[in-house]
Design a protein around this motif. Sequence first.
Motif, PDB file in Angstrom:
ATOM      1  N   GLU A 148      31.627  -2.948   2.233  1.00 11.25           N
ATOM      2  CA  GLU A 148      30.482  -2.071   2.473  1.00 11.25           C
ATOM      3  C   GLU A 148      30.073  -1.337   1.190  1.00 11.25           C
ATOM      4  O   GLU A 148      28.881  -1.212   0.882  1.00 11.25           O
ATOM      5  N   GLU A 149      31.070  -0.866   0.429  1.00 10.75           N
ATOM      6  CA  GLU A 149      30.733  -0.140  -0.800  1.00 10.75           C
ATOM      7  C   GLU A 149      30.103  -1.049  -1.839  1.00 10.75           C
ATOM      8  O   GLU A 149      29.173  -0.652  -2.539  1.00 10.75           O
ATOM      9  N   ARG A 151      28.290  -3.708  -1.265  1.00 10.65           N
ATOM     10  CA  ARG A 151      26.908  -3.961  -0.839  1.00 10.65           C
ATOM     11  C   ARG A 151      26.010  -2.762  -1.150  1.00 10.65           C
ATOM     12  O   ARG A 151      24.871  -2.913  -1.596  1.00 10.65           O
ATOM     13  N   ARG A 152      26.541  -1.566  -0.911  1.00 11.56           N
ATOM     14  CA  ARG A 152      25.727  -0.359  -1.077  1.00 11.56           C
ATOM     15  C   ARG A 152      25.558   0.032  -2.547  1.00 11.56           C
ATOM     16  O   ARG A 152      24.443   0.273  -3.007  1.00 11.56           O
ATOM     17  N   SER A 153      26.682   0.093  -3.273  1.00 15.82           N
ATOM     18  CA  SER A 153      26.635   0.688  -4.607  1.00 15.82           C
ATOM     19  C   SER A 153      26.449  -0.311  -5.742  1.00 15.82           C
ATOM     20  O   SER A 153      26.156   0.083  -6.864  1.00 15.82           O
ATOM     21  N   LEU A 155      25.364  -4.267  -5.060  1.00 14.51           N
ATOM     22  CA  LEU A 155      24.315  -5.230  -4.709  1.00 14.51           C
ATOM     23  C   LEU A 155      23.062  -4.550  -4.184  1.00 14.51           C
ATOM     24  O   LEU A 155      21.973  -5.129  -4.234  1.00 14.51           O
ATOM     25  N   GLY A 156      23.204  -3.326  -3.685  1.00 14.89           N
ATOM     26  CA  GLY A 156      22.044  -2.619  -3.141  1.00 14.89           C
ATOM     27  C   GLY A 156      21.226  -1.872  -4.168  1.00 14.89           C
ATOM     28  O   GLY A 156      20.175  -1.313  -3.856  1.00 14.89           O
ATOM     29  N   GLU A 157      21.674  -1.834  -5.397  1.00 13.19           N
ATOM     30  CA  GLU A 157      20.949  -1.142  -6.460  1.00 13.19           C
ATOM     31  C   GLU A 157      19.666  -1.893  -6.804  1.00 13.19           C
ATOM     32  O   GLU A 157      19.611  -3.129  -6.739  1.00 13.19           O
ATOM     33  N   SER A 158      18.636  -1.151  -7.198  1.00 13.23           N
ATOM     34  CA  SER A 158      17.347  -1.770  -7.519  1.00 13.23           C
ATOM     35  C   SER A 158      17.449  -2.732  -8.698  1.00 13.23           C
ATOM     36  O   SER A 158      16.706  -3.706  -8.795  1.00 13.23           O
ATOM     37  N   ALA A 160      20.034  -4.626  -9.332  1.00 15.15           N
ATOM     38  CA  ALA A 160      20.943  -5.728  -9.026  1.00 15.15           C
ATOM     39  C   ALA A 160      20.152  -7.007  -8.749  1.00 15.15           C
ATOM     40  O   ALA A 160      19.042  -6.965  -8.214  1.00 15.15           O
ATOM     41  N   ALA A 162      18.722 -10.151  -6.894  1.00 14.76           N
ATOM     42  CA  ALA A 162      18.460 -10.374  -5.471  1.00 14.76           C
ATOM     43  C   ALA A 162      19.180 -11.632  -4.995  1.00 14.76           C
ATOM     44  O   ALA A 162      19.527 -12.511  -5.783  1.00 14.76           O
ATOM     45  N   ASP A 165      25.393 -11.761  -1.922  1.00 18.34           N
ATOM     46  CA  ASP A 165      26.151 -11.100  -0.855  1.00 18.34           C
ATOM     47  C   ASP A 165      27.619 -11.124  -1.266  1.00 18.34           C
ATOM     48  O   ASP A 165      28.003 -11.741  -2.254  1.00 18.34           O
TER      49      ASP A 165
END
Length: 212
Positions: A148-149, A151-153, A155-158, A160, A162, A165
């Motif tokens: 979860e971290e 993905r959030r911190s 892969l979820g960064e602008s 990162a 696209a 996973d």
Amino acid sequence: MPASHYTVSDVMTHTAIAIGRDAPYKEIVALLDQWKVSALPVLEGEGRVVGVVSEADLLPKEEFRLDEPRPGEFDEAAKAGAVRAGELMSSPAVTVHADATLAEAARIMATRRVKRLPVVNDIGMLEGVVSRSDLLKVFLRTDGEIEEEIRRSVLGESAAPAGLDVSVLEGVATIHGALANRSLVPLVTRAVRAVEGVVDVRMDLGAHEDAA
């Protein structure tokens, strides 16, 4: 991509056992045995750390009980006659601040060859103790928490790439997806490895050619 946010304050023991300069030898040994620790901070005044007494500081009394010191051992042998914490302690104490990263604390322990670090504030007052085992607590995080971290911190960064996973198994993070620009692989790997609890990073990115 951000590094992990964990600091010493997240894993340290906030209630630390400490002694004063006048603590006698046998009391120190008894406290180490009672609390199952390898070292004790030595305090003076309102709680300022002035040194640390470790098992290594206590051993010369046994080591040189019968044997004479050899050249190079005189400083160590001098502790064989010490009976109080102020004589036994290593000073100044090797310490760390609560806002230090776990990597910084681990580096201090490794370079100074200590197992525990007193945690102090800006004026040297004791706030707690962090040990080697405390630094390893992050590896008790579940695979789901780590996943979860990432993905959030990461892969979820602008910034990162696209289409990526992650899956985590026993702390090993595998990044899946398409990454056309392979020059980004070291950056993604470093960012994922910085997440606390990650044991290793593997990349499963398909057979795309470098876009450059």
